[in-house]
Design an enzyme around this catalytic site. Sequence first.
Site, mmCIF file in Angstrom:
data_model
loop_
_atom_site.group_PDB
_atom_site.id
_atom_site.type_symbol
_atom_site.label_atom_id
_atom_site.label_comp_id
_atom_site.label_asym_id
_atom_site.label_seq_id
_atom_site.Cartn_x
_atom_site.Cartn_y
_atom_site.Cartn_z
ATOM 1 N N SER A 85 0.805 -1.217 0.000
ATOM 2 C CA SER A 85 0.000 0.000 0.000
ATOM 3 C C SER A 85 0.839 1.268 0.000
ATOM 4 O O SER A 85 0.491 2.254 -0.642
ATOM 5 C CB SER A 85 -0.886 0.050 1.243
ATOM 6 O OG SER A 85 -1.834 -0.959 1.203
ATOM 7 N N ASP A 175 2.573 -10.806 5.660
ATOM 8 C CA ASP A 175 3.306 -10.555 4.413
ATOM 9 C C ASP A 175 4.025 -11.829 3.954
ATOM 10 O O ASP A 175 4.640 -11.846 2.886
ATOM 11 C CB ASP A 175 4.340 -9.438 4.611
ATOM 12 C CG ASP A 175 3.676 -8.136 5.027
ATOM 13 O OD1 ASP A 175 2.551 -7.881 4.574
ATOM 14 O OD2 ASP A 175 4.271 -7.393 5.826
ATOM 15 N N ARG A 217 -2.141 0.610 13.267
ATOM 16 C CA ARG A 217 -1.849 1.799 12.467
ATOM 17 C C ARG A 217 -2.979 2.810 12.511
ATOM 18 O O ARG A 217 -4.114 2.481 12.800
ATOM 19 C CB ARG A 217 -1.504 1.438 11.035
ATOM 20 C CG ARG A 217 -2.626 0.885 10.206
ATOM 21 C CD ARG A 217 -2.135 0.698 8.764
ATOM 22 N NE ARG A 217 -2.943 -0.242 8.043
ATOM 23 C CZ ARG A 217 -2.500 -0.988 7.031
ATOM 24 N NH1 ARG A 217 -1.260 -0.900 6.634
ATOM 25 N NH2 ARG A 217 -3.304 -1.808 6.407
ATOM 26 N N LYS A 365 -7.239 2.297 6.464
ATOM 27 C CA LYS A 365 -6.652 2.708 5.184
ATOM 28 C C LYS A 365 -6.714 4.229 4.986
ATOM 29 O O LYS A 365 -6.402 4.718 3.901
ATOM 30 C CB LYS A 365 -7.384 2.025 4.016
ATOM 31 C CG LYS A 365 -7.250 0.516 3.987
ATOM 32 C CD LYS A 365 -5.864 0.040 3.569
ATOM 33 C CE LYS A 365 -5.750 -1.469 3.596
ATOM 34 N NZ LYS A 365 -4.423 -1.969 3.227
ATOM 35 N N ASP A 434 -7.991 -6.333 0.515
ATOM 36 C CA ASP A 434 -6.714 -6.448 1.196
ATOM 37 C C ASP A 434 -6.853 -6.924 2.643
ATOM 38 O O ASP A 434 -6.235 -7.900 3.046
ATOM 39 C CB ASP A 434 -6.000 -5.097 1.186
ATOM 40 C CG ASP A 434 -4.614 -5.235 1.763
ATOM 41 O OD1 ASP A 434 -3.817 -5.973 1.169
ATOM 42 O OD2 ASP A 434 -4.359 -4.658 2.819
ATOM 43 N N HIS A 476 -2.338 -2.916 -5.422
ATOM 44 C CA HIS A 476 -1.539 -4.149 -5.529
ATOM 45 C C HIS A 476 -2.525 -5.296 -5.416
ATOM 46 O O HIS A 476 -3.667 -5.097 -5.028
ATOM 47 C CB HIS A 476 -0.492 -4.258 -4.412
ATOM 48 C CG HIS A 476 -1.085 -4.094 -3.055
ATOM 49 N ND1 HIS A 476 -1.814 -5.082 -2.435
ATOM 50 C CD2 HIS A 476 -1.131 -3.025 -2.227
ATOM 51 C CE1 HIS A 476 -2.252 -4.630 -1.284
ATOM 52 N NE2 HIS A 476 -1.868 -3.375 -1.127
HETATM 53 O O1 LIG Z 1 0.521 -3.652 6.959
HETATM 54 C C1 LIG Z 1 -0.158 -4.530 6.437
HETATM 55 O O2 LIG Z 1 -1.340 -4.735 6.736
HETATM 56 C C2 LIG Z 1 0.506 -5.431 5.428
HETATM 57 O O3 LIG Z 1 1.793 -5.740 5.855
HETATM 58 C C3 LIG Z 1 0.615 -4.732 4.130
HETATM 59 O O4 LIG Z 1 -0.631 -4.303 3.695
HETATM 60 P P1 LIG Z 1 -0.825 -2.923 2.941
HETATM 61 O O5 LIG Z 1 0.443 -2.649 2.189
HETATM 62 O O6 LIG Z 1 -1.968 -3.233 1.999
HETATM 63 O O7 LIG Z 1 -1.162 -1.905 3.936
HETATM 64 MN MN LIG Z 2 -2.852 -1.917 -0.083
HETATM 65 MN MN LIG Z 3 -2.196 -5.317 2.616
#
Ligand SMILES: O=C(O)[C@H](O)COP(=O)(O)O
Ligand SMILES: [Mn+2]
Ligand SMILES: [Mn+2]
Length: 562
Positions: A85, A175, A217, A365, A434, A476
């Site tokens: 992402s 991952d 996050r 997100k 995702d 992605h």
């Molecule tokens: O942080 C995450 O959830 C994954 O390692 C990567 O997912 P994202 O790149 O879609 O945030």
């Molecule tokens: Mn993503």
């Molecule tokens: Mn992801």
Amino acid sequence: MGSRAGGEINNWKLADHPKLPKGKTIAVVVLDGWGEAPPNQYNCIHVAGTPTMDSFKKGAPKRWRLIKAHGTAVGLPGDDDMGNSEVGHNALGAGRIYAQGAKLVDLALASGKIYEGDGFKYIRECFENGTLHLIGLLSDGGVHSRLDQLELFMKGASEHGAKRIRVHILTDGRDVLDGTSIGFTETLEKDLAQLREKGIDAKIASGGGRMYVTMDRYENDWNVVKRGWDAQVLGEAPHKFKSALEAVKKLREEPNANDQYLPPFVIVDENGNPVGPIKDGDAVVTFNFRADRIVMLAKALEYENFDKFDRVRFPKIRYAGMLQYDGELKLPSHFLVSPPEIERTSGEYLVHNGIRTFACSETVKFGHVTFFWNGNRSGYFNPEMEKYVEVPSDIGIPFNVQPNMKALEIAEKAKEAILSGKFHQVRVNLANGDMVGHTGDIKATIVGCKAVDEAVRIIVDAIEQVGGIYVITADHGNAEDMAKRDKSGKPLLDKNGNVQILTSHTLNPVPIAIGGPGLAPSVRFRGDLPNAGLANVAATVMNLHGFQAPNDYEPTLIEVVE
Ligand SMILES: O=C(O)[C@H](O)COP(=O)(O)O
Ligand SMILES: [Mn+2]
Ligand SMILES: [Mn+2]
């Protein structure tokens, strides 16, 4: 309208597009984790049945095509690196390909420059009397961190004076395949044993699964960071073990346990005392290069004033990030490798050129369509021109239990913004492909993909109503392939004969569709850019807003034919 960018006075004025009009309402929709793969039972998008997204395919090749979303096309070290992402949204928003964190760290380690910078000099001051603590994601996923970088850094730091090293591991399984944490822990234990042979007192001190410990996050749930803090700093956790390998193996035996959600544990000595809590005079490095899931811990480690949870003890340490995780907040203030300087993003240009912008996603997100999109920059360029709306994500409910997530709520917000007539660009991220894909739950991922398709329908309908344009793409792959495969593409089986479930992103390309009543019939995708990637989208969107893109942007995907 001059302002500083890249040390130069930048002229923000974009040239008019010679043929395309201004003033259209454009929906820019990013489907997170939505790649293109052959139809089969592990392709959740295919199984879900996604009539809206499928309808766009009929427009190929003029209004639907595939673009690259992984590897060097998005600034990653090699073409075996799956997209993610951060790099995906960076490329989408910046319109150019920047060498990304993973690559910058590789270069700094290979050249040895990492040990010459201010960040390393700062932490080195603690090596004589204190411990060097390394906290981060233990895997070779290459999204947030990489084990080989940790290995090189431990070796280099010990050669540059570190005498006592404690590693605080976060197990992955997101991952990389679930269960691989055992192998990574074994590898790390071997590395530490080698360091001990050289007289370095080196051990694993604590651990836990990334989704339950530390790596939350966008401030979704500070308890996650607190669990990590208690183990890493205070040396307290519900589980105590003599060895990390034993910890990971034992905790994985619990029903429904997996690498992503292992509970926190600390490693204790013969007397039951933790072997490595963080204390006054110690140095700490968070070795993740990617910001989103480590910046909350960076705040806890760095901020004198902090009220997100009770830290109990705030040790006087020297802390450095592998990178600086937030350029606006200058956080952390010390770092080992300089992050890519992403400047003059499409968002900033468009705002300077009068494009009123709305951006929305749910919490998990939200930073993707704002912070990452804007070149890892927090906040608005111009609050009078922009509105960013965060729909709160569910807390404490696994995404496979609520696979619809907030897709429909986000779509409704987008619809409202489109119909309001207040915005030229309405940009959203739909997270389901995702976030549910990462759980490895195929049934739930199928439900999530359906929800995304419905959300796209709502947004496209709103665009139809106002005579606008839509641009639908993804950052992605993920949900389109849930099986780990051999080189020939056959699903790999585990020792019990079951297909190995792929929880990670993929190397697949992603679709991009354009359309809507506002799109002139003469506009179509060019045929001369077969290798185009996410970075080509920014110039495309600028054109659709009626502007030419700056010369150094990757070329636009569209042409206007008479
Ligand atoms: O942080 C995450 O959830 C994954 O390692 C990567 O997912 P994202 O790149 O879609 O945030
Ligand atoms: Mn993503
Ligand atoms: Mn992801």
